[in-house]
Design a protein around this motif. Structure first.
Motif, PDB file in Angstrom:
ATOM      1  N   LEU A 186       1.732 -82.780  33.285  1.00  0.00           N
ATOM      2  CA  LEU A 186       1.563 -83.598  34.468  1.00  0.00           C
ATOM      3  C   LEU A 186       1.186 -82.677  35.615  1.00  0.00           C
ATOM      4  CD1 LEU A 186       1.851 -86.273  36.057  1.00  0.00           C
ATOM      5  CD2 LEU A 186       4.282 -85.692  36.365  1.00  0.00           C
ATOM      6  N   THR A 187      -0.007 -82.860  36.164  1.00  0.00           N
ATOM      7  CA  THR A 187      -0.469 -82.043  37.280  1.00  0.00           C
ATOM      8  C   THR A 187      -0.948 -82.943  38.408  1.00  0.00           C
ATOM      9  OG1 THR A 187      -2.711 -81.896  36.352  1.00  0.00           O
ATOM     10  CG2 THR A 187      -1.162 -80.131  35.779  1.00  0.00           C
ATOM     11  N   ARG A 188      -1.002 -82.377  39.606  1.00  0.00           N
ATOM     12  CA  ARG A 188      -1.520 -83.129  40.750  1.00  0.00           C
ATOM     13  C   ARG A 188      -2.264 -82.194  41.693  1.00  0.00           C
ATOM     14  NH1 ARG A 188       3.451 -84.584  44.885  1.00  0.00           N
ATOM     15  NH2 ARG A 188       4.552 -82.600  44.796  1.00  0.00           N
ATOM     16  N   ALA A 189      -3.076 -82.793  42.543  1.00  0.00           N
ATOM     17  CA  ALA A 189      -3.902 -82.023  43.457  1.00  0.00           C
ATOM     18  C   ALA A 189      -3.048 -81.252  44.450  1.00  0.00           C
ATOM     19  CB  ALA A 189      -4.850 -82.956  44.210  1.00  0.00           C
ATOM     20  N   ASN A 190      -3.360 -79.971  44.590  1.00  0.00           N
ATOM     21  CA  ASN A 190      -2.760 -79.146  45.627  1.00  0.00           C
ATOM     22  C   ASN A 190      -3.820 -78.944  46.697  1.00  0.00           C
ATOM     23  OD1 ASN A 190      -1.851 -76.994  47.258  1.00  0.00           O
ATOM     24  ND2 ASN A 190      -0.594 -76.180  45.593  1.00  0.00           N
ATOM     25  N   TYR A 193       1.723 -90.452  27.205  1.00  0.00           N
ATOM     26  CA  TYR A 193       2.694 -90.269  28.280  1.00  0.00           C
ATOM     27  C   TYR A 193       2.300 -91.165  29.458  1.00  0.00           C
ATOM     28  CZ  TYR A 193       5.160 -86.246  26.248  1.00  0.00           C
ATOM     29  OH  TYR A 193       5.937 -85.428  25.454  1.00  0.00           O
ATOM     30  N   VAL A 194       3.323 -91.677  30.162  1.00  0.00           N
ATOM     31  CA  VAL A 194       3.098 -92.555  31.311  1.00  0.00           C
ATOM     32  C   VAL A 194       3.988 -92.109  32.465  1.00  0.00           C
ATOM     33  CG1 VAL A 194       3.226 -94.912  32.194  1.00  0.00           C
ATOM     34  CG2 VAL A 194       2.530 -94.505  29.822  1.00  0.00           C
ATOM     35  N   PHE A 195       3.367 -91.873  33.619  1.00  0.00           N
ATOM     36  CA  PHE A 195       4.088 -91.461  34.825  1.00  0.00           C
ATOM     37  C   PHE A 195       4.034 -92.598  35.834  1.00  0.00           C
ATOM     38  CE2 PHE A 195       3.801 -89.179  39.040  1.00  0.00           C
ATOM     39  CZ  PHE A 195       5.164 -88.897  39.125  1.00  0.00           C
ATOM     40  N   ALA A 196       5.188 -92.978  36.377  1.00  0.00           N
ATOM     41  CA  ALA A 196       5.272 -94.147  37.258  1.00  0.00           C
ATOM     42  C   ALA A 196       4.774 -93.874  38.667  1.00  0.00           C
ATOM     43  CB  ALA A 196       6.707 -94.643  37.317  1.00  0.00           C
ATOM     44  N   GLY A 197       4.687 -92.593  39.059  1.00  0.00           N
ATOM     45  CA  GLY A 197       4.214 -92.253  40.395  1.00  0.00           C
ATOM     46  C   GLY A 197       5.340 -92.099  41.403  1.00  0.00           C
ATOM     47  N   PRO A 219       0.089 -90.890  42.782  1.00  0.00           N
ATOM     48  CA  PRO A 219      -0.090 -92.182  42.128  1.00  0.00           C
ATOM     49  C   PRO A 219       0.408 -92.190  40.691  1.00  0.00           C
ATOM     50  CG  PRO A 219      -2.151 -90.978  42.115  1.00  0.00           C
ATOM     51  CD  PRO A 219      -1.188 -90.162  42.940  1.00  0.00           C
ATOM     52  N   ALA A 220       0.615 -93.375  40.170  1.00  0.00           N
ATOM     53  CA  ALA A 220       0.942 -93.537  38.754  1.00  0.00           C
ATOM     54  C   ALA A 220      -0.253 -93.120  37.907  1.00  0.00           C
ATOM     55  CB  ALA A 220       1.310 -94.989  38.468  1.00  0.00           C
ATOM     56  N   VAL A 221       0.018 -92.580  36.734  1.00  0.00           N
ATOM     57  CA  VAL A 221      -1.065 -92.148  35.857  1.00  0.00           C
ATOM     58  C   VAL A 221      -0.629 -92.287  34.407  1.00  0.00           C
ATOM     59  CG1 VAL A 221      -0.342 -89.727  35.966  1.00  0.00           C
ATOM     60  CG2 VAL A 221      -2.706 -90.288  35.365  1.00  0.00           C
ATOM     61  N   THR A 222      -1.570 -92.675  33.547  1.00  0.00           N
ATOM     62  CA  THR A 222      -1.333 -92.801  32.115  1.00  0.00           C
ATOM     63  C   THR A 222      -2.317 -91.924  31.378  1.00  0.00           C
ATOM     64  OG1 THR A 222      -0.546 -95.087  32.339  1.00  0.00           O
ATOM     65  CG2 THR A 222      -1.290 -94.397  30.141  1.00  0.00           C
ATOM     66  N   SER A 223      -1.826 -91.159  30.430  1.00  0.00           N
ATOM     67  CA  SER A 223      -2.699 -90.256  29.695  1.00  0.00           C
ATOM     68  C   SER A 223      -3.559 -91.008  28.680  1.00  0.00           C
ATOM     69  CB  SER A 223      -1.871 -89.202  28.937  1.00  0.00           C
ATOM     70  OG  SER A 223      -1.229 -89.811  27.841  1.00  0.00           O
TER      71      SER A 223
END
Length: 277
Positions: free
Chosen positions: A198-202, A256-260, A265-269
């Motif tokens: 799980l990564t996000r913009a820095n 994998y599913v991330f609720a956010g 934001p929420a994201v689904t692989s």
């Protein structure tokens, strides 16, 4: 970096050029003053006459999700009323604790003047475009989350209203999520390892980085089924990595599913199909 804004440039004037009436228009149409209502020392919130803002919608009501390098364009729709009708409107987004003394993020509309659609004789919805460039506008990750929306409208008769805060918008750091199940193919009853990240913009480095200590659901859908079921919840490690094991039972898909969160934001692989024999 901090932006110490001058109210004359940001609030009372509120994109003056967008609300200036051309000379020909003023001569042929309603009597609408030029700069006078939006004088440099105008209060942050001010209203003259019966002009009212009734609604402001940012990005169609959706969160504004921004990555590391790509510009994101969205709309702000300002609905306003006046007994003589609406001439123009404008809006900008700002981040900080005090519009007069402490602004650390600012996004103006792209054009001079809005595109206004008449709803009826007294009401119009005026839309402006706003573009956010993460490499220029989002210099710090603290800018993720709630932004305030400042709005302004002017009537055909010269009445006007300005609001330093008329609603809010959420600016989020884009997220990515991966899934990999192995080994595959696998024999029924054997242990299957499911990894991911799980990564996000820095916004400070213009790269993606691990989102740590976040709860992520591992889901499974048997081949031929129509829906997924949650097998367990996995916590991302200090690099954003995910890892867990399950017992292989039948051919199917894992994801994998991330609720956010408020800033992400929420994201689904993309799912990974496993052949079980």
């Amino acid at each position: 970096m901090r932006i110490r804004a001058t109210v004359a440039a940001l609030t009372g004037t509120l994109a003056l050029s967008a609300l200036v009436v051309p000379a020909a228009q003023a001569a042929d149409g309603p009597s609408v003053p030029n700069f006078a209502p939006f004088k440099a020392n105008a209060p942050v919130d001010e209203a003259v006459g019966d002009t009212e803002i009734t609604k402001v919608a940012v990005n169609g009501g959706k969160n504004i999700v921004v990555g590391t390098t790509e510009k994101k364009k969205f709309t702000v729709a300002i609905t306003a009323t006046d007994l003589e009708g609406i001439y123009d409107a404008d809006a900008f987004l700002w981040h900080g604790s005090d519009i007069e003394n402490d602004i650390d993020g600012l996004l103006f509309s792209d054009e001079d003047g809005a595109t206004c659609k008449v709803v009826d004789a007294t009401t119009s919805t005026c839309t402006v475009n706003v573009t956010v460039d993460p490499t220029l506008d989002l210099y710090s990750n603290i800018l993720a989350g709630k932004w305030k929306v400042s709005a302004n409208a002017i009537g055909n008769d010269g009445d006007y209203v300005t609001k330093d805060t008329f609603g809010y918008a959420s600016m989020q750091r884009n997220a990515r999520l991966t899934t990999n199940a192995s080994p595959e193919p696998i024999k029924k009853g054997k242990t299957l390892t499911v990894t991911g990240a799980l990564t996000r913009a820095n916004w400070e480095t213009s790269k993606y980085a691990g989102y740590t200590k976040q709860s992520v659901k591992l889901q499974y859908k048997k081949k031929g089924a129509t829906s997924y079921s949650t097998l367990k919840t996995v916590t991302s490690d200090y690099k954003g990595n995910l890892k867990t094991t399950v017992t292989a039972s039948a051919d199917g898909y894992y994801r994998y599913v991330f609720a956010g969160t408020s800033t992400t934001p929420a994201v689904t692989s993309t799912s990974d199909f496993v052949d079980v024999n």
